[in-house]
Write an enzyme that holds these catalytic residues in place. Structure first.
Site, PDB file in Angstrom:
ATOM      1  N   SER A 111       2.155  10.173   2.241  1.00  0.00           N
ATOM      2  CA  SER A 111       0.996  10.563   3.033  1.00  0.00           C
ATOM      3  C   SER A 111       0.343  11.777   2.388  1.00  0.00           C
ATOM      4  CB  SER A 111       1.419  10.828   4.484  1.00  0.00           C
ATOM      5  OG  SER A 111       0.298  10.902   5.333  1.00  0.00           O
ATOM      6  N   GLU A 205      -1.631   3.035   0.388  1.00  0.00           N
ATOM      7  CA  GLU A 205      -1.379   2.754   1.801  1.00  0.00           C
ATOM      8  C   GLU A 205      -2.321   3.651   2.602  1.00  0.00           C
ATOM      9  OE1 GLU A 205       0.109   4.948   4.235  1.00  0.00           O
ATOM     10  OE2 GLU A 205       0.101   6.612   2.798  1.00  0.00           O
ATOM     11  N   HIS A 278       3.003   3.904   6.717  1.00  0.00           N
ATOM     12  CA  HIS A 278       3.155   4.603   7.994  1.00  0.00           C
ATOM     13  C   HIS A 278       3.700   3.756   9.140  1.00  0.00           C
ATOM     14  CE1 HIS A 278       0.522   7.592   6.040  1.00  0.00           C
ATOM     15  NE2 HIS A 278       0.879   8.428   6.994  1.00  0.00           N
TER      16      HIS A 278
END
Length: 312
Positions: A111, A205, A278
């Site tokens: 992330s 992602e 996630h």
């Protein structure tokens, strides 16, 4: 490329929070997992992890100090991030790459931690692990926990199969894997911290970005020239990226359609549906900066070398 030493019995594993503040309960569950799986190591939680400064886990100076202290500490073999959020990009310009050059150490996270993985790779040629943050560990299955442990212990992870998705373009390609959050990668364009993707395989992602924002990020990557020379793409989870048809009139499945339309134009092997990102309850760790082979026709990503070196 500097392969950092693998963590061994008696080494120190340090937990920091370089971005957002950490939820205490999730952190506690994750630390319990770490202590079980790395019972032979000393787990050190930097006091900074418990800091809160608005949407940051402490001021920039506090978070930078925690990061650099982990890099400097001779006993620390591995730095594992407690969570993502936002804030890592704010400390990049002041982080000292010479510390990492002299004592390379792998970083584990994803992330917002994408920014630090890129920084370490660009500044000092040090690979890392794009994998679950500590606060995510308590919800993961044994297979995912074994995979991230294998990567930091100097093993080559097993091939990763896409759970579901599409093969947009087939073929087999190999190169260093640069994998991260799409929006964070987009934010690095034009900075010294964006890795060259020439000859590489890109993994992306995302979470919480509506389809048009996915389109905007991918289009910027394409227009900037960042994807020039790219050999292949693997797409992970697009969590909560579907637009609400009740509020916008858009097709709620359009997120994947947008990604496929944008990436399908590249004319290189592209496979969607890989289990990293996630999603609650699933996150397969991937090596960052080391060679992999994408077998697009079989929707499989094969690791070719370890992140860390057991012999170092």
């Amino acid at each position: 490329m500097q392969h950092p030493p693998a963590i061994r019995s008696g080494d120190q594993l340090r937990v920091i929070a370089p971005s957002g503040p950490v939820a205490a309960e999730r952190l506690s569950r994750g630390l319990a997992v770490l202590r079980r799986r790395f019972a032979d190591a000393e787990i050190v939680v930097d006091h900074q992890v418990y800091e809160r400064h608005g949407y940051l886990a402490g001021s920039d100076a506090v978070r930078l100090a925690a990061f650099e202290n982990g890099l400097r500490e001779p006993c620390t073999r591995l730095i594992w991030c407690a969570r993502g959020g936002y804030g890592a990009t704010r400390i990049l310009a002041r982080a000292n790459p010479r510390i990492l050059e002299h004592a390379p150490k792998p970083l584990v996270g994803f992330s917002d931690v994408t920014a630090l993985l890129c920084w370490a790779y660009v500044a000092a040629g040090v690979p890392g692990v794009h994998g679950p943050v500590v606060s995510q560990l308590g919800s993961l299955p044994p297979d995912d926990l074994e995979r991230v442990e294998a990567l930091v212990r100097g093993e080559i992870a097993a091939p990763l199969q896409a759970d579901e998705g599409s093969v947009l373009v087939g073929g087999t390609v190999e190169g260093p894997l640069i994998v991260g959050n799409l929006e964070v990668l987009r934010s690095l364009i034009g900075t010294p911290y964006m890795p060259s993707l020439e000859g590489c395989i890109l993994g992306i992602e995302e979470i919480g970005e509506r389809p048009y924002r996915l389109d905007r990020s991918l289009t910027q990557l394409m227009h900037s020239g960042a994807l020039r020379g790219l050999r292949g793409v693997v797409v992970g989870q697009l969590t909560s990226c579907e637009a609400s048809s009740t509020t916008t009139g858009e097709d709620p499945l359009r997120a994947h359609a947008v990604v496929e339309e944008r990436l399908g134009r590249l004319g290189i092997p592209v496979v969607t549906g890989f289990p990293f990102g996630h999603e609650e309850g699933r996150h397969a760790a991937l090596p960052f900066g080391v060679r992999v082979r994408l077998h697009a026709d079989d929707a499989t990503l094969e690791c070719l070398e370890p992140v860390t070196s057991p012999e170092a």
